[in-house]
Design an enzyme around this catalytic site. Sequence first.
Site, PDB file in Angstrom:
ATOM      1  N   GLU A  49      77.781 -26.583 126.308  1.00  0.00           N
ATOM      2  CA  GLU A  49      77.168 -26.572 127.869  1.00  0.00           C
ATOM      3  C   GLU A  49      77.959 -26.304 128.735  1.00  0.00           C
ATOM      4  O   GLU A  49      79.215 -26.990 129.137  1.00  0.00           O
ATOM      5  CB  GLU A  49      76.244 -28.010 127.902  1.00  0.00           C
ATOM      6  N   LYS A 142      67.448 -35.658 126.793  1.00  0.00           N
ATOM      7  CA  LYS A 142      68.736 -36.179 127.381  1.00  0.00           C
ATOM      8  C   LYS A 142      68.597 -37.582 128.271  1.00  0.00           C
ATOM      9  O   LYS A 142      67.787 -37.607 128.851  1.00  0.00           O
ATOM     10  CB  LYS A 142      69.445 -35.340 128.402  1.00  0.00           C
TER      11      LYS A 142
END
Length: 222
Positions: A49, A142
């Site tokens: 990411e 998340k």
Amino acid sequence: MTEQSLELQRQWQHCVSTLPLIAILRGLRPSEALEVGSVLVDAGFCIIEVPLNSPEPFQSIELLAKEFGEQAVIGAGTVLTGEQVEQTINAGGRLIVAPDLNEAVAARVKQFESSTNAIYCPGVATPSEAFTAIGLGATGLKLFPAEMITPAVVKSLRAVLPADTRLFPVGGINPGNMSEYLAAGANGFGIGSALYKSGKSISDLKGSAEQFVKAYRQSVTG
């Protein structure tokens, strides 16, 4: 669902089942993207990411996706708008990670389902946010910031969420605290500054990556 989107789902499931550690490369510059990516992929990382508050993030995402897209799921973090979702997809990214739960972002991700598809992991901190995110089509959750979402909280969330919900604590994760989270029901982790930060040497990055991989594998094998 297209063959491209089916392949992405297969790749994601493989990553989650083998090494569900998301390398968060905040501050990454395009000039170092390939070298950093090579170290991580060689260490076993297959989810990468690039937060969008990094310098020229879409260029880094494009470079990483072209070089490592067959070996790793590449995408963006700190995605705050629907426009950023589209920019990430156009750069070759297929992972959309956000610090919050934003319906506009979720809706824009959904628009790509019939073509490229995308992995969507919004940030949540409460059961209400978690169930809302699932309803909006989140691929994984998340849990952020993990500093305030302890393993005990993860265990409580796991007791009420659908069994196939993927939980990724993010924030303050280090090789020493992963096993407790995994025992509580976490599926993987997002790892930021403990793994990578701007200016970190390649040799130090290699050491950190290997340490995280070793700690995760020891945690799951006992």
